[in-house]
Design a protein around this motif. Structure first.
Motif, PDB file in Angstrom:
ATOM      1  N   ASN A 127       0.856  -1.193   0.000  1.00 32.18           N
ATOM      2  CA  ASN A 127       0.000   0.000   0.000  1.00 32.18           C
ATOM      3  C   ASN A 127       0.894   1.245   0.000  1.00 32.18           C
ATOM      4  OD1 ASN A 127      -1.662   2.139   0.600  1.00 32.18           O
ATOM      5  ND2 ASN A 127      -2.868   1.011   2.117  1.00 32.18           N
ATOM      6  N   THR A 129       0.172   4.338  -0.165  1.00 31.67           N
ATOM      7  CA  THR A 129      -0.269   5.489   0.621  1.00 31.67           C
ATOM      8  C   THR A 129       0.370   5.427   2.007  1.00 31.67           C
ATOM      9  OG1 THR A 129      -2.377   4.998  -0.414  1.00 31.67           O
ATOM     10  CG2 THR A 129      -2.339   6.822   1.127  1.00 31.67           C
ATOM     11  N   LYS A 130       0.566   4.204   2.450  1.00 31.25           N
ATOM     12  CA  LYS A 130       1.096   3.990   3.790  1.00 31.25           C
ATOM     13  C   LYS A 130       2.621   3.913   3.763  1.00 31.25           C
ATOM     14  CE  LYS A 130      -1.336   1.299   7.284  1.00 31.25           C
ATOM     15  NZ  LYS A 130      -2.117   0.038   7.335  1.00 31.25           N
TER      16      LYS A 130
HETATM   17  C1  LIG Z   1      -3.726   2.164   2.263  1.00 30.20           C
HETATM   18  O1  LIG Z   1      -3.412   2.896   3.394  1.00 30.20           O
HETATM   19  C2  LIG Z   1      -4.230   4.035   3.603  1.00 30.20           C
HETATM   20  C3  LIG Z   1      -3.640   4.846   4.757  1.00 30.20           C
HETATM   21  O2  LIG Z   1      -3.343   4.052   5.829  1.00 30.20           O
HETATM   22  C4  LIG Z   1      -5.662   3.589   3.831  1.00 30.20           C
HETATM   23  O3  LIG Z   1      -6.488   4.701   4.057  1.00 30.20           O
HETATM   24  C5  LIG Z   1      -6.132   2.802   2.617  1.00 30.20           C
HETATM   25  O4  LIG Z   1      -7.429   2.295   2.849  1.00 30.20           O
HETATM   26  C6  LIG Z   1      -5.177   1.675   2.303  1.00 30.20           C
HETATM   27  N1  LIG Z   1      -5.547   1.088   1.031  1.00 30.20           N
HETATM   28  C7  LIG Z   1      -5.790  -0.213   0.892  1.00 30.20           C
HETATM   29  C8  LIG Z   1      -6.139  -0.652  -0.471  1.00 30.20           C
HETATM   30  O5  LIG Z   1      -5.710  -1.002   1.806  1.00 30.20           O
END
Ligand SMILES: *[C@@H]1O[C@H](CO)[C@@H](O)[C@H](O)[C@H]1NC(C)=O
Length: 437
Positions: A127, A129-130
């Motif tokens: 992920n 974003t993380k």
């Molecule tokens: C990835 O991480 C973000 C932030 O922690 C979160 O909001 C998001 O749902 C995650 N995406 C997935 C596909 O798990």
């Protein structure tokens, strides 16, 4: 009776045909909708409600913002150092599986939300974003507490240890094994794997570049050979073949005919591996194939950016390539993939016919897929060179993390050992029958 049979057979056939057609329709209806997903509904509603004069500005601003966000995301997505971390973790997991340690594997998969780590063949696995940078996950491991899993195994009971499976008086007994998971030590081992893969990629990027430089020559050679074949065969047979191709693209043509250039990259890698004295990391071919795919995606992004920046001159090419790419990003670049997708993509691009498109200024623009493919191929060499420089700095990158790791191991080691020895002994030692005597 007989007529009845015929009727049933025809009806079945008809149903089959209808369902096939429907299925195909669904697929086709779905594909073009993909690109439009990237436009947010928010944007549409706002621009339609605002005044006409302010709309242009708003649109441009929104467009620019969206573009910048996409750009930032893409840079993380195709970052070679990020990808190196992913493959290091995956290779490490592969080694754990070989050593029959499924518990650590499960811990990793649960902690970092990633299934099938061992067999996933694709880029952008984590992920993003993380975990934005190459060291995000490794750094996180330094802050994870030590963990342990208790594994239960049946020691004695029905059907075990020579007892009959039907013995009603025998009580079942279990042994518990304790498996410690030390994230700090995991991180340290993953760093070593990462360095080994980085050394291999220094060579692999050279191999990729050489193979890449041969593609266009090979394409022109094969095109020339095909044209010579065509001119020697009769023209009536030719038109028949064309009809066949229209009806069933690819399926009727054998593999050799479909190829538009020689696929040398993997062949070259294999030959360099054969002549090497030391062993390669596990999954080296997989790494190589995916590195090639990521290299292609990054080059594609850069070519798109270049087209966009050159404005009117390349407007048509930009729009066309963007559409072509968005329609294929899911099947060629994202998620688990087959081997050779980089070449597949380029091949499809080279097979696309040239076309024209009317511009907003009512000029006619020409789309030349061959020219676009050339741009991507040229860009791949540039990116490969750049990545070599980036990868060369990997051991240096690791120094900071290694220092932190060491102080973590020194600092927290002693108290933890003490704490562990004061905890009640595990049931393993309390067992006093059987195995150990
Ligand atoms: C990835 O991480 C973000 C932030 O922690 C979160 O909001 C998001 O749902 C995650 N995406 C997935 C596909 O798990």
């Amino acid at each position: 009776m007989r007529a009845n049979h015929h009727f049933v057979a025809w009806a079945t056939l008809l149903i089959l045909i209808i369902s096939t057609v429907l299925r195909h329709r669904n697929v086709h209806a779905f594909v073009p909708s993909l690109p439009s997903c990237s436009f947010s509904p928010l944007h549409v509603s706002r621009s339609s409600s605002s005044s006409n004069s302010g709309r242009r500005n708003h649109d441009d601003e929104d467009e620019e913002q969206r573009y910048q966000a996409a750009l930032a995301h893409n840079k993380i997505r195709t970052d070679v150092k990020n990808f190196l971390t992913q493959r290091a973790i995956q290779s490490f997991i592969f080694l754990l599986v070989q050593c029959r340690d499924p518990h650590t594997v499960r811990w990793m998969e649960n902690t970092y939300e990633f299934r099938n780590m061992e067999s996933y063949h694709g880029t952008g696995a984590f992920n993003l974003t993380k975990w934005k940078t190459w060291d995000s996950i490794l750094d996180d491991m330094l802050h994870q507490p030590k963990d342990c899993v208790i594994v239960q195994a049946k020691r004695r009971g029905k059907g075990h240890g020579g007892w009959s499976a039907n013995n009603p008086y025998l009580e079942e007994r279990f042994v518990e094994f304790r498996i410690d998971i030390d994230p700090v030590s995991l991180a340290s081992r993953i760093l070593s794997v990462r360095e080994q893969i980085a050394r291999e990629w220094m060579e692999d990027l050279v191999t990729l570049r050489t193979a890449n430089d041969q593609i266009l020559d090979s394409y022109y050679d094969m095109g020339r050979a095909a044209r010579e074949d065509e001119s020697s065969s009769s023209s009536s047979k030719d038109s028949e073949e064309n009809v066949e191709q229209l009806v069933t693209p690819y399926s009727g043509i054998d593999e050799k005919q479909r190829r538009v250039f020689d696929r040398n990259a993997m062949l070259m890698l294999t030959s360099t591996m054969i002549f090497k004295a030391f062993a390669s990391s596990p999954q080296r071919q997989g790494n190589f194939d995916l590195l090639y795919l990521l290299l292609t995606q990054e080059s594609l992004h850069r070519v798109l950016r270049e087209y966009r920046e050159s404005g009117d001159e390349r407007e048509v090419s930009y729009e066309w390539l963007k559409g072509f790419y968005l329609a294929r990003v899911g099947s060629f670049f994202d998620g688990h993939q087959d081997y050779g997708r980089a070449d597949d993509f380029l091949e499809e691009l080279l097979l696309a016919p040239p076309s024209t498109k009317e511009l907003s200024s009512s000029r006619i623009g020409l789309i030349d897929p061959l020219r676009i493919a050339e741009d991507i191929i040229t860009m791949r060499s540039v990116v490969a060179e750049e990545w070599k420089t980036e990868i060369a700095s990997v051991p240096e990158d690791h120094m900071g993390l290694r220092k932190k790791l060491l102080s973590k191991q020194m600092g927290s080691y002693d108290p933890l050992v003490e704490q562990e020895s004061s905890t009640p002994r595990s049931s393993l030692e309390d067992e006093n029958d059987g195995v150990f005597q």
